[in-house]
Design a protein around this motif. Structure first.
Motif, PDB file in Angstrom:
ATOM      1  N   ARG A 174       0.814  -1.214   0.000  1.00  0.00           N
ATOM      2  CA  ARG A 174       0.000   0.000   0.000  1.00  0.00           C
ATOM      3  C   ARG A 174       0.849   1.266   0.000  1.00  0.00           C
ATOM      4  O   ARG A 174       0.395   2.318  -0.446  1.00  0.00           O
ATOM      5  N   SER A 175       2.074   1.189   0.489  1.00  0.00           N
ATOM      6  CA  SER A 175       2.969   2.350   0.509  1.00  0.00           C
ATOM      7  C   SER A 175       4.127   2.162  -0.461  1.00  0.00           C
ATOM      8  O   SER A 175       5.230   2.644  -0.219  1.00  0.00           O
ATOM      9  N   CYS A 176       3.882   1.466  -1.567  1.00  0.00           N
ATOM     10  CA  CYS A 176       4.963   1.128  -2.502  1.00  0.00           C
ATOM     11  C   CYS A 176       5.598   2.386  -3.089  1.00  0.00           C
ATOM     12  O   CYS A 176       4.928   3.372  -3.384  1.00  0.00           O
ATOM     13  N   ASN A 177       6.918   2.342  -3.242  1.00  0.00           N
ATOM     14  CA  ASN A 177       7.651   3.431  -3.891  1.00  0.00           C
ATOM     15  C   ASN A 177       8.641   2.928  -4.933  1.00  0.00           C
ATOM     16  O   ASN A 177       9.362   3.718  -5.532  1.00  0.00           O
ATOM     17  N   VAL A 178       8.674   1.607  -5.161  1.00  0.00           N
ATOM     18  CA  VAL A 178       9.536   1.015  -6.179  1.00  0.00           C
ATOM     19  C   VAL A 178       8.723  -0.001  -6.968  1.00  0.00           C
ATOM     20  O   VAL A 178       8.000  -0.815  -6.392  1.00  0.00           O
ATOM     21  N   LEU A 179       8.844   0.055  -8.287  1.00  0.00           N
ATOM     22  CA  LEU A 179       8.143  -0.863  -9.181  1.00  0.00           C
ATOM     23  C   LEU A 179       9.202  -1.664  -9.928  1.00  0.00           C
ATOM     24  O   LEU A 179       9.980  -1.109 -10.705  1.00  0.00           O
ATOM     25  N   GLY A 396      10.519 -23.651  -8.991  1.00  0.00           N
ATOM     26  CA  GLY A 396       9.412 -24.009  -9.865  1.00  0.00           C
ATOM     27  C   GLY A 396       9.894 -24.536 -11.189  1.00  0.00           C
ATOM     28  O   GLY A 396      11.061 -24.393 -11.555  1.00  0.00           O
ATOM     29  N   ASP A 397       8.973 -25.151 -11.937  1.00  0.00           N
ATOM     30  CA  ASP A 397       9.308 -25.642 -13.267  1.00  0.00           C
ATOM     31  C   ASP A 397       8.798 -24.709 -14.362  1.00  0.00           C
ATOM     32  O   ASP A 397       8.990 -24.976 -15.542  1.00  0.00           O
ATOM     33  N   MET A 398       8.128 -23.605 -13.960  1.00  0.00           N
ATOM     34  CA  MET A 398       7.667 -22.588 -14.900  1.00  0.00           C
ATOM     35  C   MET A 398       8.304 -21.255 -14.515  1.00  0.00           C
ATOM     36  O   MET A 398       8.529 -20.984 -13.333  1.00  0.00           O
ATOM     37  N   ILE A 399       8.601 -20.435 -15.507  1.00  0.00           N
ATOM     38  CA  ILE A 399       9.087 -19.088 -15.236  1.00  0.00           C
ATOM     39  C   ILE A 399       8.292 -18.102 -16.079  1.00  0.00           C
ATOM     40  O   ILE A 399       7.866 -18.416 -17.192  1.00  0.00           O
ATOM     41  N   GLY A 400       8.066 -16.916 -15.525  1.00  0.00           N
ATOM     42  CA  GLY A 400       7.307 -15.899 -16.234  1.00  0.00           C
ATOM     43  C   GLY A 400       7.612 -14.523 -15.694  1.00  0.00           C
ATOM     44  O   GLY A 400       8.277 -14.361 -14.661  1.00  0.00           O
ATOM     45  N   LEU A 401       7.124 -13.505 -16.393  1.00  0.00           N
ATOM     46  CA  LEU A 401       7.317 -12.126 -15.962  1.00  0.00           C
ATOM     47  C   LEU A 401       6.472 -11.830 -14.736  1.00  0.00           C
ATOM     48  O   LEU A 401       5.394 -12.397 -14.545  1.00  0.00           O
ATOM     49  N   SER A 402       6.963 -10.908 -13.922  1.00  0.00           N
ATOM     50  CA  SER A 402       6.230 -10.505 -12.722  1.00  0.00           C
ATOM     51  C   SER A 402       6.506  -9.037 -12.447  1.00  0.00           C
ATOM     52  O   SER A 402       7.640  -8.571 -12.582  1.00  0.00           O
ATOM     53  N   LEU A 403       5.464  -8.310 -12.069  1.00  0.00           N
ATOM     54  CA  LEU A 403       5.594  -6.918 -11.656  1.00  0.00           C
ATOM     55  C   LEU A 403       5.470  -6.869 -10.142  1.00  0.00           C
ATOM     56  O   LEU A 403       4.499  -7.367  -9.575  1.00  0.00           O
ATOM     57  N   HIS A 404       6.462  -6.265  -9.495  1.00  0.00           N
ATOM     58  CA  HIS A 404       6.526  -6.272  -8.036  1.00  0.00           C
ATOM     59  C   HIS A 404       6.546  -4.835  -7.530  1.00  0.00           C
ATOM     60  O   HIS A 404       7.522  -4.105  -7.732  1.00  0.00           O
ATOM     61  N   ALA A 405       5.461  -4.409  -6.895  1.00  0.00           N
ATOM     62  CA  ALA A 405       5.366  -3.069  -6.309  1.00  0.00           C
ATOM     63  C   ALA A 405       5.658  -3.177  -4.822  1.00  0.00           C
ATOM     64  O   ALA A 405       4.846  -3.697  -4.060  1.00  0.00           O
ATOM     65  N   SER A 406       6.822  -2.701  -4.410  1.00  0.00           N
ATOM     66  CA  SER A 406       7.254  -2.865  -3.028  1.00  0.00           C
ATOM     67  C   SER A 406       7.637  -1.524  -2.426  1.00  0.00           C
ATOM     68  O   SER A 406       7.715  -0.501  -3.112  1.00  0.00           O
ATOM     69  N   LYS A 423      19.049  -2.148 -11.316  1.00  0.00           N
ATOM     70  CA  LYS A 423      17.757  -2.803 -11.142  1.00  0.00           C
ATOM     71  C   LYS A 423      16.783  -2.274 -12.183  1.00  0.00           C
ATOM     72  O   LYS A 423      16.737  -1.072 -12.444  1.00  0.00           O
ATOM     73  N   TYR A 424      16.012  -3.197 -12.756  1.00  0.00           N
ATOM     74  CA  TYR A 424      14.971  -2.787 -13.692  1.00  0.00           C
ATOM     75  C   TYR A 424      13.786  -2.305 -12.867  1.00  0.00           C
ATOM     76  O   TYR A 424      12.870  -3.055 -12.546  1.00  0.00           O
ATOM     77  N   ALA A 425      13.840  -1.024 -12.520  1.00  0.00           N
ATOM     78  CA  ALA A 425      12.899  -0.472 -11.548  1.00  0.00           C
ATOM     79  C   ALA A 425      12.482   0.929 -11.950  1.00  0.00           C
ATOM     80  O   ALA A 425      13.199   1.647 -12.654  1.00  0.00           O
ATOM     81  N   LEU A 426      11.298   1.313 -11.495  1.00  0.00           N
ATOM     82  CA  LEU A 426      10.812   2.681 -11.560  1.00  0.00           C
ATOM     83  C   LEU A 426      10.549   3.139 -10.130  1.00  0.00           C
ATOM     84  O   LEU A 426      10.159   2.338  -9.277  1.00  0.00           O
ATOM     85  N   TYR A 427      10.753   4.423  -9.869  1.00  0.00           N
ATOM     86  CA  TYR A 427      10.659   4.961  -8.516  1.00  0.00           C
ATOM     87  C   TYR A 427       9.552   6.013  -8.468  1.00  0.00           C
ATOM     88  O   TYR A 427       9.474   6.893  -9.330  1.00  0.00           O
ATOM     89  N   LYS A 428       8.723   5.917  -7.441  1.00  0.00           N
ATOM     90  CA  LYS A 428       7.564   6.797  -7.360  1.00  0.00           C
ATOM     91  C   LYS A 428       7.946   8.141  -6.755  1.00  0.00           C
ATOM     92  O   LYS A 428       8.658   8.207  -5.749  1.00  0.00           O
ATOM     93  N   LEU A 429       7.446   9.207  -7.386  1.00  0.00           N
ATOM     94  CA  LEU A 429       7.643  10.551  -6.858  1.00  0.00           C
ATOM     95  C   LEU A 429       6.413  10.943  -6.047  1.00  0.00           C
ATOM     96  O   LEU A 429       5.295  10.925  -6.570  1.00  0.00           O
ATOM     97  N   PRO A 430       6.582  11.291  -4.783  1.00  0.00           N
ATOM     98  CA  PRO A 430       5.427  11.737  -3.993  1.00  0.00           C
ATOM     99  C   PRO A 430       4.955  13.102  -4.471  1.00  0.00           C
ATOM    100  O   PRO A 430       5.714  14.073  -4.456  1.00  0.00           O
TER     101      PRO A 430
END
Length: 621
Positions: A174-179, A396-406, A423-430
């Motif tokens: 809920r308070s994510c600032n990194v994607l 796991g035996d499967m791999i896939g893309l995932s979006l992680h908002a942390s 890091k393949y990341a985007l940063y949130k601007l308040p």
């Protein structure tokens, strides 16, 4: 029955529906889910469409009239609320340091979706900022299914056109600032189902505990994989080395890409149009969403890497055999049986060639034997700084893309976060809402030059600047800081995140405005003036120093910062990105990985070329 005899759940059930609806406005979705667990009567009461319609309104993601259109695509307002609850923290402005001209991704509502749009560095068009088309490119979409589940699509461009890259969305902090864009392993028995918000199912749990419950419930892992111990623990994607992470992302996007059909290449969100035109747009958007969900269910975004390579399931054996095959190309065909992979985009690639090109750099550097890591030069150590690939794939035996908002702790300097460069990341601007005493907070856009407004015939192109204005206390003084997040020049003048000017809002300026009115009015109405300092010329320096100047608050809500010595003027107006994007012009995206986060240091416009290279903006300061 006396009023005193009514207590507990009976009190709520006895209330008129309208009264309970008003009361429920002060409750959160989690509170309502908790109430529904008490008894059947309360569950029936809370399941009212009116109750969940009010909850959807409280998110203020779309207008009330648009909620009705969104409701037509889901099973109930509760399902719609589930979707809104999950994606609300993602809305807003996300940035990255590279390229230095600016990397701004604005996440906004689409149609039963949220869309990440990159605003390109550009010059102001002949119609000006309000009426001219703002250039943008799609980065990703998150779409709701009929039950409020989430489907993630990364956008990208390949040689033969546009592609979608489906994946999953991890529970959103809920308070994510990194994607973060990641690769996620998963057992095939877990399938590629939509993510449903655990926090609505378990209303008293925060996101971290919800993730722990998901793992303790099995999460698709076998019992042996859930036994305590370092060898059976799940390895996080960010523990892999940068080369491993990059190659895995390239490997997965090369497998799960889906060619965008004609119907799905239409608008991603409603445009500003009349009522009849809007109805047609909503119909097209609804058909597009249905098509995308069908593509998602068919593809799912996960690929069986063991089937791809035709190798045993044990990841340690896999990496060992694969390394041998890479060191001895003649044995590769025997190991892989010469099979070919049929990709979702109908391309055929040789498995041997594919793995040799994609994984040689990953697995050729080092391999594990006897619990020790042996590198190419023969040196060994009992521990490695980064996790090994076979440890990650064992989950796991499967791999896939995932979006992680942390959420992570980030240090900042003058409202600009200090970012990781690997890091393949985007940063949130308040983005702060203007309040009393902080009236100028928020996003502003404008150009250098006076008078403000549309470019003239002798100056057809002016570089468009986006600045984020925020307040900060320093040495007992309140400062107004204008942080550059986008610059429309051909070659960067000031690095991304630079403070274009800093103003002391408690220190009025006595300097007169040095320029004449703009021609549309005989007088210039100056509301306020503040002393400050503006960034000095100094290409190549992140903090090149500053020169004195003043910020003038002019009629019609304009701001103008004037450098005292050079009399250069930066004129700004408050902007609404969502409205500008609805009137904007869509351009092709970059290849998928760099389209999400461009990590290479660059001082030029890597997203698009300018139509007239001669119109290069130069500052006179």
């Amino acid at each position: 029955m006396m009023l005193s005899d009514i207590c507990g759940s009976s009190l709520f059930v006895s209330l008129p529906d309208d009264v309970f609806n008003v009361m429920s406005d002060s409750l959160s979705p989690r509170d309502l889910c908790s109430i529904s667990l008490c008894c059947k009567n309360l569950k029936t009461l809370v399941s009212s469409e009116k109750v969940w319609f009010s909850q959807c309104e409280n998110f203020k993601i779309v207008k009330t009239q648009d909620l009705v259109e969104w409701r037509n695509g889901v099973s109930s307002y509760k399902c719609l609320c589930k979707f809104m609850f999950s994606v609300q923290p993602l809305l807003g402005i996300w940035v990255h340091q590279n390229p230095e001209l600016g990397n701004v991704v604005y996440v906004m509502p689409g149609f039963l979706s949220v869309v990440g749009c990159r605003i390109l560095p550009q010059e102001l068009g002949p119609l000006g900022l309000e009426d001219g088309p703002l250039l943008w490119a799609p980065v990703f979409e998150i779409i709701s299914d009929e039950d409020g589940g989430l489907a993630f699509f990364l956008h990208g461009q390949e040689r033969d056109g546009e592609y979608f890259y489906p994946g999953s969305l991890k529970p959103v902090d809920r308070s994510c600032n990194v994607l973060l864009l990641e690769v996620e392993p998963r057992m095939q028995s877990n399938g590629c189902k939509f993510l449903h918000s655990k926090s609505l199912v378990h209303p008293h749990l925060d996101w971290e505990s919800a993730r722990q419950i998901r793992r303790s419930d099995g999460g698709g892992f076998s019992r042996s994989q859930r036994v305590s111990g370092s060898n059976s623990s799940v390895v996080a994607f960010n523990r892999l080395s940068f080369v491993d992470r990059r190659k895995l992302l390239e490997l997965v996007t090369g497998q799960v890409g889906l060619k965008v059909p004609d119907l799905a290449s239409g608008p991603l969100f409603p445009q500003l149009s009349d009522r009849d035109g809007l109805k047609k747009e909503l119909l097209l958007l609804s058909e597009r969403r249905i098509l995308l969900m069908q593509m998602y269910r068919h593809g799912g975004g996960y690929t069986d890497w063991q089937t791809m390579s035709g190798m045993p399931s044990d990841a340690r054996v896999v990496t060992s055999k694969l390394k041998k095959s890479l060191e001895h190309p003649s044995s590769t065909s025997a190991l892989l049986n010469g099979d070919e992979i049929h990709l979702h985009n109908s391309k055929r690639r040789s498995v041997a060639g594919y793995f040799k090109d994609s994984l040689k750099q990953i697995l050729g550097r080092s391999f594990s034997t006897g619990g020790r890591v042996i590198s190419k030069n023969g040196s060994s150590s009992s521990e490695s700084r980064h996790a090994q690939l076979h440890e990650f794939l064992r989950s796991g035996d499967m791999i896939g893309l995932s979006l992680h908002a942390s959420s992570t702790k980030l240090s900042t300097y003058r409202a600009w976060p200090n970012m990781h460069d690997n890091k393949y990341a985007l940063y949130k601007l308040p983005t702060r809402t203007p309040t009393s005493g902080q009236e100028y907070a928020g996003l502003w856009g404008g150009t250098f030059g006076w008078p403000p407004g549309r470019p003239s015939e002798d100056k057809p192109g002016k570089a468009l600047f986006f600045l984020l204005l925020s307040y900060e206390e320093s040495e007992g003084q309140q400062l107004l800081i204008a942080t550059k997040i986008l610059e429309g020049t051909h070659y960067v003048l000031h690095p991304n995140g630079s403070a274009m000017f800093v103003v002391k809002v408690d220190d009025p300026s006595t300097d007169p405005f040095p320029l004449e009115p703009d021609g549309n009015s005989s007088t210039l109405d100056i509301k306020h003036a503040y002393t400050g300092e503006g960034i000095a010329n100094g290409y190549g320096f992140r903090y090149p120093g500053s020169k004195p100047g003043s910020l003038f608050v002019i009629q019609d809500g304009l701001l103008a910062f004037v450098w005292k010595e050079s009399r250069a003027v930066l004129t700004l107006q408050r902007i609404n990105l969502q409205e500008l994007l609805r009137k904007g012009e869509r351009v092709p995206a970059l290849p998928p990985i760099v389209n999400f986060a461009y990590l290479t240091k660059s001082y030029s416009n890597v997203f698009t070329s300018f139509s007239n290279p001669s119109n290069c903006f130069r500052s006179s300061r």
